[in-house]
Design a protein around this motif. Structure first.
Motif, PDB file in Angstrom:
ATOM      1  N   CYS A  52       0.675  -1.046  -0.056  1.00  0.00           N
ATOM      2  CA  CYS A  52      -0.053   0.023  -0.218  1.00  0.00           C
ATOM      3  C   CYS A  52       0.999   1.401  -0.012  1.00  0.00           C
ATOM      4  O   CYS A  52       1.861   1.295   0.845  1.00  0.00           O
ATOM      5  N   GLN A  54       0.046   4.349   0.952  1.00  0.00           N
ATOM      6  CA  GLN A  54      -0.419   5.034   1.846  1.00  0.00           C
ATOM      7  C   GLN A  54       0.304   4.733   3.289  1.00  0.00           C
ATOM      8  O   GLN A  54       0.716   5.486   4.068  1.00  0.00           O
ATOM      9  N   CYS A  55       0.281   3.463   3.756  1.00  0.00           N
ATOM     10  CA  CYS A  55       0.720   3.218   4.837  1.00  0.00           C
ATOM     11  C   CYS A  55       1.685   1.794   4.780  1.00  0.00           C
ATOM     12  O   CYS A  55       2.380   1.827   5.924  1.00  0.00           O
ATOM     13  N   TYR A  69      -4.866   0.219  -2.968  1.00  0.00           N
ATOM     14  CA  TYR A  69      -4.615   0.491  -1.592  1.00  0.00           C
ATOM     15  C   TYR A  69      -5.139  -0.576  -0.694  1.00  0.00           C
ATOM     16  O   TYR A  69      -5.881  -1.302  -1.342  1.00  0.00           O
ATOM     17  N   CYS A  74      -7.312   3.910   3.382  1.00  0.00           N
ATOM     18  CA  CYS A  74      -5.990   4.391   2.943  1.00  0.00           C
ATOM     19  C   CYS A  74      -6.331   5.125   1.818  1.00  0.00           C
ATOM     20  O   CYS A  74      -5.660   6.136   1.426  1.00  0.00           O
TER      21      CYS A  74
END
Length: 99
Positions: A52, A54-55, A69, A74
């Motif tokens: 991912c 985002q994280c 994602y 996210c």
């Protein structure tokens, strides 16, 4: 529950009407059960492992090929961050033009 006979019952009745055993009837009509030796060790397809953006968590991309994602949270966080960045850039351009 419905009172309709299931597929196996219908095939059994048809085999009796044809004067053969159930196994012979199914073999004549193209039903061949899978051999367990052929299916052992074969699992369901898992998909592609991705990270991912985002994280940073690993997730499996299944049937949805556009999935980027790991979760909807996210995806929303990334969209909000991008919107804030666009807003900030637009405000900075306005300040440069007027300033």
């Amino acid at each position: 529950m419905s009172k309709k006979p299931d597929y196996l019952t219908l095939c059994s009745i048809a085999a009796q009407k044809a004067g053969t055993s159930y196994g012979k009837y199914m073999a004549m009509h193209g039903y061949h059960p899978p051999i367990h030796a052929d299916t052992d060790g074969v699992g369901a397809p898992q998909g592609i492992v991705k990270i991912c953006p985002q994280c940073g968590k690993e997730f499996t991309q299944g049937k949805i090929k556009q999935k980027i994602y790991c979760s909807l949270e996210c995806q929303k966080a990334h969209a909000q961050r991008a919107a804030k960045r666009r807003y900030r850039d637009r405000k900075n351009k306005e300040l440069e033009v007027h300033g």
